[in-house]
Scaffold this active site. Structure first.
Site, PDB file in Angstrom:
ATOM      1  N   LEU A   1      47.174  46.135  43.215  1.00  0.00           N
ATOM      2  CA  LEU A   1      46.045  46.902  43.735  1.00  0.00           C
ATOM      3  C   LEU A   1      46.442  48.370  43.707  1.00  0.00           C
ATOM      4  O   LEU A   1      47.565  48.726  44.056  1.00  0.00           O
ATOM      5  CB  LEU A   1      45.714  46.488  45.175  1.00  0.00           C
ATOM      6  CG  LEU A   1      45.180  45.070  45.396  1.00  0.00           C
ATOM      7  CD1 LEU A   1      45.012  44.808  46.892  1.00  0.00           C
ATOM      8  CD2 LEU A   1      43.855  44.861  44.673  1.00  0.00           C
ATOM      9  N   ASP A   2      45.520  49.231  43.288  1.00  0.00           N
ATOM     10  CA  ASP A   2      45.783  50.670  43.297  1.00  0.00           C
ATOM     11  C   ASP A   2      46.062  51.133  44.725  1.00  0.00           C
ATOM     12  O   ASP A   2      45.602  50.500  45.691  1.00  0.00           O
ATOM     13  CB  ASP A   2      44.592  51.438  42.725  1.00  0.00           C
ATOM     14  CG  ASP A   2      44.420  51.212  41.228  1.00  0.00           C
ATOM     15  OD1 ASP A   2      45.387  50.758  40.593  1.00  0.00           O
ATOM     16  OD2 ASP A   2      43.318  51.480  40.708  1.00  0.00           O
ATOM     17  N   PRO A   3      46.777  52.233  44.890  1.00  0.00           N
ATOM     18  CA  PRO A   3      47.111  52.718  46.242  1.00  0.00           C
ATOM     19  C   PRO A   3      45.910  52.857  47.175  1.00  0.00           C
ATOM     20  O   PRO A   3      46.022  52.561  48.368  1.00  0.00           O
ATOM     21  CB  PRO A   3      47.763  54.070  45.962  1.00  0.00           C
ATOM     22  CG  PRO A   3      48.412  53.892  44.630  1.00  0.00           C
ATOM     23  CD  PRO A   3      47.446  53.035  43.849  1.00  0.00           C
TER      24      PRO A   3
ATOM     25  N   VAL B   1      43.162  51.129  47.147  1.00  0.00           N
ATOM     26  CA  VAL B   1      42.460  49.857  47.324  1.00  0.00           C
ATOM     27  C   VAL B   1      43.136  49.041  48.421  1.00  0.00           C
ATOM     28  O   VAL B   1      44.360  49.023  48.544  1.00  0.00           O
ATOM     29  CB  VAL B   1      42.438  49.064  46.002  1.00  0.00           C
ATOM     30  CG1 VAL B   1      41.742  47.718  46.192  1.00  0.00           C
ATOM     31  CG2 VAL B   1      41.744  49.877  44.915  1.00  0.00           C
TER      32      VAL B   1
END
EC number: 5.4.99.25
Length: 338
Positions: free
Chosen positions: A77-79, A81
């Protein structure tokens, strides 16, 4: 029951019996009854990833809290998210690929660049279900080639001005940021992803989410007070991470050979998934519910049920240690019904 609109992990599965089976209670044990150290080393935690850190940082924190040698997450997951980040521990990390390939579900905030008729927004969003083409973003870590990804369902939950809230179930590897961009293009107004939260990852849902603080507290309770009940609550057996896979149930006498890397012959099977396809990734389990290995099916369910010999599956990753069950054990101790 129809599987339309469902994630692969939500499709109902049933087991069919090939032959009667017995298991010896002296060997192995049900996953939930493993000694606590083994339980941790063969466990998975469904972490609620906060906004800010990377997925790798969260996995590293889990590793440090529990003192395990390895920990791996199933799908980055992106930071910015938040949401589900299933993190597998120790031996269980061998099952990460099986979980990464499972479907995912997200709640997304799409920001349109100008307001559009709500009926049109809903209509266009519906058109993005099924197979879609995607080009990975410029900043993606993978090669930028057009790929096909499946959108299992896309439901608009709320529209307010230029803000659209929708729930999407999709194949692993789908770029939700790109999906938002493409919906904006289809509407003719442009759009971008404003916020994102993962709500399902394979068999894991928000119902079993825990925070890093809860994990730390549970570990401290065990270490300082000897109370392992909370730790057993926040950590789940590794078998839960592959519960979405079709299953093949092994006789006790076949387990040790599989642990040593041998292929699974038909006589070693006592039960299996009712809809197993050739080439499909499957989980090989003991009669006590222990995951022995991940394997590639070499025969279909129908072929296995009719056959008396032949190779039914070939192990890809072995998760049970050799010697857990005796080689060629046949003594009948306790009957287990499928």
């Amino acid at each position: 029951m129809s599987s339309a609109g469902k994630l692969p992990s939500e499709v109902e599965r049933t087991l069919v019996r090939k032959s009667g089976a017995w298991t010896n209670p002296a060997y192995g044990c049900p996953p939930e009854k493993r000694p606590i150290h083994e339980y941790i080393e063969k466990g998975v935690v469904n972490i609620d990833k906060p906004r800010g850190p990377t997925s790798h940082e969260v996995a590293a924190w889990v590793k440090a809290i529990l003192g395990v040698h390895t920990a791996g997450h199933a799908g980055s997951l992106d930071p910015k998210v938040t949401g589900l980040l299933p993190t597998l521990l120790g031996k269980a990390t061998l099952a990460v690929p099986a979980l990464r390939l499972s479907g995912k579900e997200y709640i997304c905030h799409l920001k349109l660049h100008r307001a559009m008729p709500q009926k049109l927004v809903r209509q266009v969003c519906e058109e993005f279900t099924g197979p879609i083409y995607q080009m990975p973003p410029i900043k993606s870590a993978v090669k930028r080639v057009i790929r096909v990804r499946t959108i299992y369902h896309l439901e608009v939950l709320e529209i307010e001005g230029t803000s659209v809230l929708f729930r999407v179930g999709c194949e692993a590897g789908t770029y939700i940021r790109k999906l938002c961009h493409d919906i904006g293009l289809a509407l003719g107004c442009g759009g971008h992803m404003q916020g994102l939260r993962r709500t399902k990852a394979g068999p894991f849902t928000e119902k079993t989410l825990i925070t890093l603080h809860e994990l730390k507290d549970a570990y401290v309770f065990w270490k300082e007070d000897g109370d392992e009940s909370e730790l057993r609550r926040v950590i789940r057996p590794m078998e839960s991470a592959v519960s979405h896979l079709p299953k093949i149930i092994l006789r006790d006498s076949a387990v040790d050979a599989i642990c040593s890397g041998a292929s699974l012959a038909v006589p070693g099977i006592t039960g299996l998934d009712s809809n197993l396809a050739e080439g499909e990734l499957t989980g090989l389990f003991t009669l006590k519910g222990e995951l022995v290995a991940l394997a590639k099916a070499k025969m279909t369910t129908e072929e296995i049920l009719k056959a008396s010999a032949g190779i039914a599956a070939s192990p890809i990753r072995v998760l049970m240690e050799a010697g857990t069950y005796p080689r060629g054990w046949t003594k009948k101790e306790e009957k287990v019904q499928l």
